[in-house]
Scaffold this active site. Sequence first.
Site, PDB file in Angstrom:
ATOM      1  N   ASP A   7       0.837  -1.287   0.209  1.00 59.89           N
ATOM      2  CA  ASP A   7       0.016   0.182   0.105  1.00 59.89           C
ATOM      3  C   ASP A   7       0.821   1.290   0.082  1.00 59.89           C
ATOM      4  O   ASP A   7       1.567   1.623   1.097  1.00 59.89           O
ATOM      5  CB  ASP A   7      -0.911  -0.073   1.346  1.00 59.89           C
ATOM      6  CG  ASP A   7      -1.937   1.131   1.299  1.00 59.89           C
ATOM      7  OD1 ASP A   7      -2.331   1.577   0.089  1.00 59.89           O
ATOM      8  OD2 ASP A   7      -2.304   1.615   2.283  1.00 59.89           O
ATOM      9  N   GLU A  67      -1.150  -1.178  -5.159  1.00 56.30           N
ATOM     10  CA  GLU A  67      -2.393  -0.500  -5.510  1.00 56.30           C
ATOM     11  C   GLU A  67      -1.978   0.835  -6.640  1.00 56.30           C
ATOM     12  O   GLU A  67      -1.015   1.516  -6.354  1.00 56.30           O
ATOM     13  CB  GLU A  67      -2.913   0.172  -4.190  1.00 56.30           C
ATOM     14  CG  GLU A  67      -4.321   0.792  -4.589  1.00 56.30           C
ATOM     15  CD  GLU A  67      -4.882   1.259  -3.281  1.00 56.30           C
ATOM     16  OE1 GLU A  67      -6.053   0.723  -2.900  1.00 56.30           O
ATOM     17  OE2 GLU A  67      -4.432   2.245  -2.291  1.00 56.30           O
ATOM     18  N   ASP A 140      -2.708   0.794   6.693  1.00 50.60           N
ATOM     19  CA  ASP A 140      -2.081   0.508   5.644  1.00 50.60           C
ATOM     20  C   ASP A 140      -1.560  -0.968   5.663  1.00 50.60           C
ATOM     21  O   ASP A 140      -1.281  -1.398   4.349  1.00 50.60           O
ATOM     22  CB  ASP A 140      -0.836   1.521   5.468  1.00 50.60           C
ATOM     23  CG  ASP A 140      -1.261   2.823   5.824  1.00 50.60           C
ATOM     24  OD1 ASP A 140      -1.593   3.671   5.113  1.00 50.60           O
ATOM     25  OD2 ASP A 140      -1.687   3.239   7.061  1.00 50.60           O
TER      26      ASP A 140
END
Length: 169
Positions: A7, A67, A140
């Site tokens: 992330d 991501e 996260d």
Amino acid sequence: MVILGIDPGYAIVGWGLVEFKNNSYRPLRYGAIITEADTDFNKRLEIVHNDLCEIITTFKPDAMSIERLYFTSNQKTAIMVAEARGVILLAGQKNNLPIYEYTPLQVKTAVTGYGKAKKPQVMEMTRRLLKLPEVPKPDDTADALAIAIAHGQTAGSELRQKMYREGSI
């Protein structure tokens, strides 16, 4: 297959190593790379890069999933996260890792089966799929584990891979 989920960020980079085998998931390690707010931004990028390279060389994952950025508001933050994402991608590339990118919609669909799932739903399904006693913190880290799961889901079939590449799921 061992998947390193990321992330991206510059203050907090969530990471999670997940083993995907026989259609099930097992968490191996997870955590966060945290940089202090009063640290020079370029130094923060260096810390992110160096720490991530150490994680990669220590655990030797088979793939990195990250991501894909999606911002609707703060341009300054978006640019800084994009720069951090660049050093993250560089760490993967320099360590010869295949890199796969997933949108938030793709991650939600892979983890919950519903592309409009809310963050708490994604986090709880991540916890369940990995059989963890609680949702990892910071958020996260849980997000990184979900991103790793998304890759496990798509890596399972050529049809899924094609659909994800085309953005149809």
